[in-house]
Design a protein around this motif. Structure first.
Motif, PDB file in Angstrom:
ATOM      1  N   UNK A   1       0.864  -1.270  -0.059  1.00 39.49           N
ATOM      2  CA  UNK A   1      -0.052  -0.115   0.032  1.00 39.49           C
ATOM      3  C   UNK A   1       0.941   1.241  -0.116  1.00 39.49           C
ATOM      4  N   UNK A   2       1.932   1.368   0.679  1.00 39.26           N
ATOM      5  CA  UNK A   2       2.823   2.329   0.490  1.00 39.26           C
ATOM      6  C   UNK A   2       3.382   2.739  -0.754  1.00 39.26           C
ATOM      7  N   UNK A   3       3.652   1.609  -1.607  1.00 35.65           N
ATOM      8  CA  UNK A   3       4.120   1.733  -2.871  1.00 35.65           C
ATOM      9  C   UNK A   3       2.898   2.401  -3.606  1.00 35.65           C
ATOM     10  N   UNK A   4       1.653   2.041  -3.365  1.00 32.70           N
ATOM     11  CA  UNK A   4       0.655   2.491  -4.323  1.00 32.70           C
ATOM     12  C   UNK A   4       0.666   4.282  -3.976  1.00 32.70           C
ATOM     13  N   UNK A   5       0.711   4.481  -2.671  1.00 29.08           N
ATOM     14  CA  UNK A   5       0.651   5.827  -2.241  1.00 29.08           C
ATOM     15  C   UNK A   5       1.982   6.706  -2.728  1.00 29.08           C
ATOM     16  N   UNK A   6       2.906   6.066  -2.666  1.00 30.21           N
ATOM     17  CA  UNK A   6       4.205   6.786  -3.121  1.00 30.21           C
ATOM     18  C   UNK A   6       4.300   6.889  -4.628  1.00 30.21           C
ATOM     19  N   UNK A   7       3.796   5.891  -5.313  1.00 37.64           N
ATOM     20  CA  UNK A   7       3.671   5.919  -6.671  1.00 37.64           C
ATOM     21  C   UNK A   7       2.680   6.914  -7.245  1.00 37.64           C
ATOM     22  N   UNK A   8       1.536   7.085  -6.642  1.00 39.16           N
ATOM     23  CA  UNK A   8       0.618   7.913  -7.199  1.00 39.16           C
ATOM     24  C   UNK A   8       0.933   9.286  -6.840  1.00 39.16           C
ATOM     25  N   UNK A   9       1.302   9.501  -5.707  1.00 38.89           N
ATOM     26  CA  UNK A   9       1.818  11.037  -5.375  1.00 38.89           C
ATOM     27  C   UNK A   9       2.868  11.450  -6.065  1.00 38.89           C
ATOM     28  N   UNK A  10       3.752  10.571  -6.394  1.00 35.88           N
ATOM     29  CA  UNK A  10       4.992  10.993  -7.197  1.00 35.88           C
ATOM     30  C   UNK A  10       4.777  11.229  -8.571  1.00 35.88           C
TER      31      UNK A  10
ATOM     32  N   UNK B   1       4.253   5.892 -11.965  1.00 34.26           N
ATOM     33  CA  UNK B   1       3.103   4.906 -12.308  1.00 34.26           C
ATOM     34  C   UNK B   1       3.234   3.517 -12.179  1.00 34.26           C
ATOM     35  N   UNK B   2       4.515   3.224 -12.725  1.00 34.76           N
ATOM     36  CA  UNK B   2       4.837   1.679 -12.399  1.00 34.76           C
ATOM     37  C   UNK B   2       5.251   1.424 -11.089  1.00 34.76           C
ATOM     38  N   UNK B   3       5.629   2.088 -10.324  1.00 31.57           N
ATOM     39  CA  UNK B   3       5.724   1.717  -8.838  1.00 31.57           C
ATOM     40  C   UNK B   3       4.329   1.771  -8.448  1.00 31.57           C
ATOM     41  N   UNK B   4       3.362   2.465  -8.557  1.00 28.33           N
ATOM     42  CA  UNK B   4       2.097   2.386  -8.123  1.00 28.33           C
ATOM     43  C   UNK B   4       1.214   1.002  -8.602  1.00 28.33           C
ATOM     44  N   UNK B   5       1.545   0.617  -9.967  1.00 25.37           N
ATOM     45  CA  UNK B   5       0.804  -0.268 -10.295  1.00 25.37           C
ATOM     46  C   UNK B   5       1.555  -1.497  -9.924  1.00 25.37           C
ATOM     47  N   UNK B   6       2.708  -1.914  -9.596  1.00 30.05           N
ATOM     48  CA  UNK B   6       3.540  -3.132  -9.090  1.00 30.05           C
ATOM     49  C   UNK B   6       2.927  -3.229  -7.692  1.00 30.05           C
TER      50      UNK B   6
ATOM     51  N   UNK C   1      -0.093  -1.970  -6.364  1.00 26.53           N
ATOM     52  CA  UNK C   1      -1.419  -2.279  -6.294  1.00 26.53           C
ATOM     53  C   UNK C   1      -1.667  -3.822  -6.649  1.00 26.53           C
ATOM     54  N   UNK C   2      -0.582  -4.315  -7.638  1.00 25.43           N
ATOM     55  CA  UNK C   2      -0.815  -5.788  -7.959  1.00 25.43           C
ATOM     56  C   UNK C   2      -0.498  -6.479  -6.740  1.00 25.43           C
ATOM     57  N   UNK C   3       0.743  -6.154  -5.833  1.00 25.99           N
ATOM     58  CA  UNK C   3       1.088  -6.955  -4.923  1.00 25.99           C
ATOM     59  C   UNK C   3      -0.013  -6.566  -3.698  1.00 25.99           C
ATOM     60  N   UNK C   4      -0.434  -5.705  -3.639  1.00 29.87           N
ATOM     61  CA  UNK C   4      -1.527  -5.426  -2.772  1.00 29.87           C
ATOM     62  C   UNK C   4      -2.654  -6.512  -2.883  1.00 29.87           C
ATOM     63  N   UNK C   5      -3.121  -6.299  -4.091  1.00 36.02           N
ATOM     64  CA  UNK C   5      -4.509  -7.145  -4.477  1.00 36.02           C
ATOM     65  C   UNK C   5      -4.002  -8.725  -4.426  1.00 36.02           C
ATOM     66  N   UNK C   6      -2.763  -9.004  -4.735  1.00 37.03           N
ATOM     67  CA  UNK C   6      -2.414 -10.462  -4.638  1.00 37.03           C
ATOM     68  C   UNK C   6      -2.489 -10.849  -3.130  1.00 37.03           C
ATOM     69  N   UNK C   7      -1.797 -10.126  -2.251  1.00 37.06           N
ATOM     70  CA  UNK C   7      -1.888 -10.502  -0.837  1.00 37.06           C
ATOM     71  C   UNK C   7      -3.387 -10.414  -0.309  1.00 37.06           C
ATOM     72  N   UNK C   8      -4.294  -9.499  -0.748  1.00 37.17           N
ATOM     73  CA  UNK C   8      -5.408  -9.728  -0.064  1.00 37.17           C
ATOM     74  C   UNK C   8      -6.234 -10.899  -0.635  1.00 37.17           C
TER      75      UNK C   8
END
Length: 78
Positions: free
Chosen positions: A28-37, A54-59, A61-68
């Motif tokens: 989730x930190x990667x999503x927030x950091x990538x989006x704000x960046x 954007x690539x950081x945010x997508x990665x 998000x993919x990791x977050x959804x996979x974990x959930x």
């Protein structure tokens, strides 16, 4: 009465729970950091930085959804 304790399940919980928390938090930190960046780089007109962030945010998000999804699968099969 003495209750039977499944020590192997408890030991699995000792390492699995912190790993799950760390994975979800970092993802989730990667999503927030990538989006704000990406938004900040877009305001400054830096095209490459927008794409990388954007690539950081997508990665993330993919990791977050996979974990959930993995967590839901584990919970429903036990």
């Amino acid at each position: 009465m003495i209750a039977a304790v499944d020590t192997s399940a408890l030991l699995e919980l000792v390492w699995a729970a912190p790993l799950a928390v760390l994975t979800v938090t970092v993802a989730w930190g990667l999503v927030v950091r990538g989006t704000t960046g990406a938004l900040e780089a877009r305001r400054q007109g830096q095209g490459l930085a927008v794409g990388l962030n954007a690539l950081v945010a997508i990665v993330g998000a993919a990791l977050f959804l996979t974990a959930v999804v993995f967590g839901l699968i584990v919970m429903t099969t036990k």
